[in-house]
Scaffold this motif. Structure first.
Motif, PDB file in Angstrom:
ATOM      1  N   VAL A  26       0.834  -1.205   0.000  1.00 16.01           N
ATOM      2  CA  VAL A  26       0.000   0.000   0.000  1.00 16.01           C
ATOM      3  C   VAL A  26       0.869   1.255   0.000  1.00 16.01           C
ATOM      4  O   VAL A  26       0.608   2.205  -0.754  1.00 16.01           O
ATOM      5  CB  VAL A  26      -0.967  -0.013   1.208  1.00 16.01           C
ATOM      6  N   VAL A  27       1.900   1.282   0.809  1.00 19.52           N
ATOM      7  CA  VAL A  27       2.784   2.452   0.869  1.00 19.52           C
ATOM      8  C   VAL A  27       3.521   2.634  -0.456  1.00 19.52           C
ATOM      9  O   VAL A  27       3.652   3.770  -0.947  1.00 19.52           O
ATOM     10  CB  VAL A  27       3.771   2.321   2.053  1.00 19.52           C
ATOM     11  N   ALA A  28       3.981   1.558  -1.056  1.00 21.76           N
ATOM     12  CA  ALA A  28       4.690   1.669  -2.331  1.00 21.76           C
ATOM     13  C   ALA A  28       3.767   2.181  -3.436  1.00 21.76           C
ATOM     14  O   ALA A  28       4.165   3.036  -4.237  1.00 21.76           O
ATOM     15  CB  ALA A  28       5.278   0.315  -2.714  1.00 21.76           C
ATOM     16  N   VAL A  29       2.533   1.701  -3.462  1.00 19.04           N
ATOM     17  CA  VAL A  29       1.582   2.159  -4.480  1.00 19.04           C
ATOM     18  C   VAL A  29       1.254   3.633  -4.275  1.00 19.04           C
ATOM     19  O   VAL A  29       1.238   4.424  -5.231  1.00 19.04           O
ATOM     20  CB  VAL A  29       0.311   1.279  -4.458  1.00 19.04           C
ATOM     21  N   LEU A  30       0.992   4.020  -3.032  1.00 18.26           N
ATOM     22  CA  LEU A  30       0.675   5.422  -2.759  1.00 18.26           C
ATOM     23  C   LEU A  30       1.854   6.344  -3.059  1.00 18.26           C
ATOM     24  O   LEU A  30       1.671   7.444  -3.601  1.00 18.26           O
ATOM     25  CB  LEU A  30       0.222   5.593  -1.317  1.00 18.26           C
ATOM     26  N   ALA A  31       3.060   5.907  -2.735  1.00 15.34           N
ATOM     27  CA  ALA A  31       4.243   6.721  -3.025  1.00 15.34           C
ATOM     28  C   ALA A  31       4.441   6.866  -4.530  1.00 15.34           C
ATOM     29  O   ALA A  31       4.793   7.948  -5.018  1.00 15.34           O
ATOM     30  CB  ALA A  31       5.479   6.099  -2.396  1.00 15.34           C
ATOM     31  N   THR A  32       4.171   5.807  -5.275  1.00 11.63           N
ATOM     32  CA  THR A  32       4.294   5.875  -6.730  1.00 11.63           C
ATOM     33  C   THR A  32       3.267   6.826  -7.324  1.00 11.63           C
ATOM     34  O   THR A  32       3.584   7.617  -8.222  1.00 11.63           O
ATOM     35  CB  THR A  32       4.130   4.468  -7.331  1.00 11.63           C
ATOM     36  N   ILE A  33       2.040   6.742  -6.823  1.00 10.99           N
ATOM     37  CA  ILE A  33       0.985   7.630  -7.322  1.00 10.99           C
ATOM     38  C   ILE A  33       1.336   9.091  -7.039  1.00 10.99           C
ATOM     39  O   ILE A  33       1.201   9.962  -7.907  1.00 10.99           O
ATOM     40  CB  ILE A  33      -0.370   7.248  -6.701  1.00 10.99           C
ATOM     41  N   ILE A  34       1.789   9.356  -5.832  1.00 15.52           N
ATOM     42  CA  ILE A  34       2.120  10.737  -5.462  1.00 15.52           C
ATOM     43  C   ILE A  34       3.312  11.252  -6.259  1.00 15.52           C
ATOM     44  O   ILE A  34       3.318  12.391  -6.739  1.00 15.52           O
ATOM     45  CB  ILE A  34       2.371  10.834  -3.944  1.00 15.52           C
TER      46      ILE A  34
END
Length: 81
Positions: A13-21
């Motif tokens: 979840v953190v990796a996906v959110l960091a990528t999106i941001i």
């Protein structure tokens, strides 16, 4: 290894959110390798924090107490009055 069931989804979840941001237009000057390092670092830091915050036993629940002395003394005191 019960913690890994919780820690791996946290990392994802953190990796996906960091990528999106980081893929927003505001961060277009950041190079791909730096975005990759930021995403990996965020995932690792969040998993370490989650590991320590989860405690030793994730699925262990305290057993129900067999002798409840507080309720017994309250019942005895209420009968005396």
């Amino acid at each position: 290894m019960k913690k890994s069931k919780i820690i791996l989804p946290i990392m994802v979840v953190v990796a996906v959110l960091a990528t999106i941001i980081l893929n927003q237009e505001e961060y277009s000057e950041v190079t791909f390798i730096n975005k990759l390092l930021i995403t990996a670092g965020a995932a690792i830091v969040s998993s370490v924090i989650g590991y320590f915050l989860l405690g030793a036993d994730v699925d262990k629940v305290d057993p129900k107490p067999t002798n409840n002395t507080v309720n017994k003394t309250l019942k005895k005191n209420s009968r005396r009055k």
